[in-house]
Every structure is written in C-alpha cells, then in structure tokens.
Design an enzyme around this catalytic site. Structure first.
Site, PDB file in Angstrom:
ATOM      1  N   ASP A 126      -0.916 -23.414   7.300  1.00 51.04           N
ATOM      2  CA  ASP A 126      -1.902 -22.974   6.310  1.00 51.04           C
ATOM      3  C   ASP A 126      -1.657 -21.492   6.026  1.00 51.04           C
ATOM      4  O   ASP A 126      -2.250 -20.612   6.644  1.00 51.04           O
ATOM      5  CB  ASP A 126      -3.312 -23.212   6.836  1.00 51.04           C
ATOM      6  CG  ASP A 126      -4.352 -23.159   5.729  1.00 51.04           C
ATOM      7  OD1 ASP A 126      -3.995 -22.819   4.582  1.00 51.04           O
ATOM      8  OD2 ASP A 126      -5.521 -23.471   6.001  1.00 51.04           O
ATOM      9  N   VAL A 127      -0.754 -21.250   5.080  1.00 50.26           N
ATOM     10  CA  VAL A 127      -0.332 -19.876   4.792  1.00 50.26           C
ATOM     11  C   VAL A 127      -0.829 -19.389   3.437  1.00 50.26           C
ATOM     12  O   VAL A 127      -0.924 -18.190   3.202  1.00 50.26           O
ATOM     13  CB  VAL A 127       1.201 -19.735   4.880  1.00 50.26           C
ATOM     14  CG1 VAL A 127       1.691 -20.030   6.280  1.00 50.26           C
ATOM     15  CG2 VAL A 127       1.906 -20.640   3.880  1.00 50.26           C
ATOM     16  N   LYS A 128      -1.083 -20.314   2.508  1.00 52.86           N
ATOM     17  CA  LYS A 128      -1.604 -19.987   1.172  1.00 52.86           C
ATOM     18  C   LYS A 128      -0.792 -18.885   0.489  1.00 52.86           C
ATOM     19  O   LYS A 128      -1.343 -17.987  -0.149  1.00 52.86           O
ATOM     20  CB  LYS A 128      -3.076 -19.602   1.245  1.00 52.86           C
ATOM     21  CG  LYS A 128      -3.987 -20.714   1.741  1.00 52.86           C
ATOM     22  CD  LYS A 128      -5.445 -20.294   1.688  1.00 52.86           C
ATOM     23  CE  LYS A 128      -6.359 -21.411   2.186  1.00 52.86           C
ATOM     24  NZ  LYS A 128      -6.258 -21.618   3.642  1.00 52.86           N
ATOM     25  N   ARG A 129       0.528 -18.954   0.610  1.00 52.45           N
ATOM     26  CA  ARG A 129       1.357 -17.971  -0.054  1.00 52.45           C
ATOM     27  C   ARG A 129       1.450 -18.291  -1.545  1.00 52.45           C
ATOM     28  O   ARG A 129       1.293 -19.435  -1.963  1.00 52.45           O
ATOM     29  CB  ARG A 129       2.770 -17.970   0.553  1.00 52.45           C
ATOM     30  CG  ARG A 129       2.813 -17.625   2.031  1.00 52.45           C
ATOM     31  CD  ARG A 129       2.299 -16.215   2.297  1.00 52.45           C
ATOM     32  NE  ARG A 129       2.614 -15.765   3.648  1.00 52.45           N
ATOM     33  CZ  ARG A 129       1.724 -15.560   4.600  1.00 52.45           C
ATOM     34  NH1 ARG A 129       0.460 -15.766   4.367  1.00 52.45           N
ATOM     35  NH2 ARG A 129       2.098 -15.134   5.789  1.00 52.45           N
TER      36      ARG A 129
ATOM     37  N   THR B 159       0.664 -24.724   2.760  1.00 50.49           N
ATOM     38  CA  THR B 159      -0.240 -24.554   1.637  1.00 50.49           C
ATOM     39  C   THR B 159       0.276 -23.411   0.779  1.00 50.49           C
ATOM     40  O   THR B 159       0.863 -22.444   1.275  1.00 50.49           O
ATOM     41  CB  THR B 159      -1.671 -24.264   2.102  1.00 50.49           C
ATOM     42  OG1 THR B 159      -1.671 -23.087   2.925  1.00 50.49           O
ATOM     43  CG2 THR B 159      -2.232 -25.433   2.892  1.00 50.49           C
TER      44      THR B 159
END
Length: 299
Positions: free
Chosen positions: A112-115, A142
C-alpha cells in the site's frame, strides 16, 4: 511474542509470474477467501503490543501478522508502507524482511504505497515494487492516477510483463476526495471515479487476461452510486477490487455483497486496525474468524 524462524525468504508456493496477478488472486480467493490483513504498525498499536515505536517494533509486528495470517487461513496481506517509512532506512530494511517473509509464506502481498507520478518517475516507482527479485518486491501495489490512467503506462507495462498487479485509486473513503472523484467531465458525462474504472478496464482488455492484473480501490463506506458507479454489472475482464473501510472504519463484512454487487466477484476485503487490536496472542484466531466471515459473506 511468537517466534518467526519458520518463515524464510525464498520459501513459499513459488507461483509463476506467467500465471498473471489476476489468476493468482482468483486462486487465492477460491482457496482461502478474500480477506486481506493490513500490516499497519501505528504507534498506539506498537504500544498495545508492548513493542518499541521504532523499526524493530514495526518488523516484529509485521512478521507476527504474516505468521498469524498464514496460520489463520488468510491469503492476502497489505503492508501500509508509510508506517515503515517513518523510520527511514531502518524502517525500509524492516519492511523488506516483512515483504519477503509474506511472499515466502505463500501470501499474496499488496504494497500500500499509493505512488503516483508520470514518465520515468512513475516507471521507477513501478520498478521498486513490482520488479521480480527487487528488495521491495510485492505482488501488487496501490497507485494514484491523478494525472490520468495513461500516465501509468510504465507500471502497467511492468505489471503485465512480470505477473504483477496494480490497484488504482478510484473512489476512496476520505470525505475530502468526494468533490474530485464525483466530478463529471462535461465532454463524456463520466465521473472521475467511473472514468478511472473504465480506463483501467480498457487497459485490462488490451493485456488480454481473463482476470485483469489491474484493479481499482473502492471504499466500503461509500454509496458507490454517488460516484457514478453502477454495481449491477461489472467490467470484463474480471476487475479486482481492493475494498478498504471494513472493521474500524465502520463497514460491515456481512454487507460486502450488497455494497459491491457484481464488483464483489474479485473483492479483496481489507481490514487492519480491527484485526490488529486483538494483540499478538489473539491475532491468529481473530484472522481465522474474520476470514470465515468473509467467505460466508461472499459465497
């Protein structure tokens, strides 16, 4: 505290990249259900677990969750990278151990990095998390498409080539996002959330797998119709959906099928704090109970 010597990097099911992420996710859901256990070493959780609020504490909690998830019958874990990143290089070293241990234990790992970026920058993010053999290798990550799904060409290509997955933020539970994600483009009449789903579907169709390696994030606490999403029919190929918001955030597992409708066919039910609050001694039993509830709710 449980010992972790039984899980070592290089062990596990060794699923081939040629399977494709969507196929492997389908198999995990069929065998173990769609529960995804979050690995979120919050400061207060580390204190509750009698662990130090540092990289060593995050590592210990992460490895305990991996072990308990494997024992409790869950098939998916999702480390929230921010809670490791706050400890700098030591936190990343701890995260590398947790990622490797989870994959070695046969768990599907969503980082879950949401880059989100564009060009070579977003391609480098993809290389960091999706390259086989990389220190931070996960099965999926993510990612944000604020600059448009087309800006993710590099990570999409890498995911398709290496059997990895992406979960693109589409409709998220935080109230601040609603104004943007429900906005409607005057030329197409599509909301931003719907446009992301449709653009991701086009990419999945181009890749050509029965189950897409590309999925979306749709919050469980939302009325998805407000976001322009009709859950009475789902896209083709099968669309993986990462569903945060269960447990601590208020969504109920027994409502998952009604919330997501046809989108529930490849639903990943994410829960972290509600499970982790059981503490190290009750963790495996809590995961086993929740995994059974998810299987029942989505049967």
């Amino acid at each position: 505290m449980a010992q972790h010597g039984g899980v070592r990097a290089g062990e596990g099911d060794g699923a081939a990249a040629s399977d494709g992420f969507g196929t492997r996710l389908q198999r995990i859901i069929a065998e173990r259900g769609g529960l995804c256990v979050g690995i979120d070493p919050h400061s207060y959780l580390l204190a509750d677990w009698a662990l130090p609020d540092d990289a060593s504490g995050a590592r210990e909690l992460g490895l305990a969750v991996v072990e308990a998830a494997a024992r409790g019958g869950a098939g998916i874990v999702k480390p929230q990278v921010a809670f490791f990143e706050r400890f700098g290089s030591a936190g990343y070293a701890a995260l590398e151990e947790v990622l490797a241990a989870a994959r070695a234990a046969g768990l599907l790992v969503i980082a879950d990095v949401k880059r989100g970026d564009l060009g070579t920058s977003v391609e480098a993010y993809g290389e960091a998390w999706l390259t086989p053999g990389a220190p931070l290798e996960a099965d999926a990550m993510t990612i944000s498409a604020f600059q448009g799904v087309g800006s993710l060409a590099g990570p999409i290509r890498l995911a398709a080539e290496s059997g990895k997955g992406l979960f693109v933020l589409a409709a998220t539970s935080n109230p601040e996002a609603a104004a943007i994600q429900t906005s409607v483009a005057p030329d197409s009449g599509r909301s931003v959330a719907r446009a992301i789903i449709e653009d991701v579907t086009v990419q999945n169709q181009a890749i050509g797998h029965v189950a897409g390696p590309l999925g979306v994030v749709l919050g469980a606490t939302l009325d998805l119709s407000v976001f322009g999403i009709d859950v009475s029919s789902a896209p083709t190929p099968e669309l993986p959906v990462l569903a945060p918001g269960f447990g601590h955030q208020g969504a109920r597992i027994e409502d998952a099928a009604s919330i997501y409708g046809e989108y529930a066919r490849m639903l990943v039910v994410s829960e972290s704090r509600g499970i982790l609050s059981a503490g190290p001694d009750g963790l495996a039993d809590t995961i086993a109970t929740r995994a059974a509830e998810v299987r029942t709710a989505l049967a």
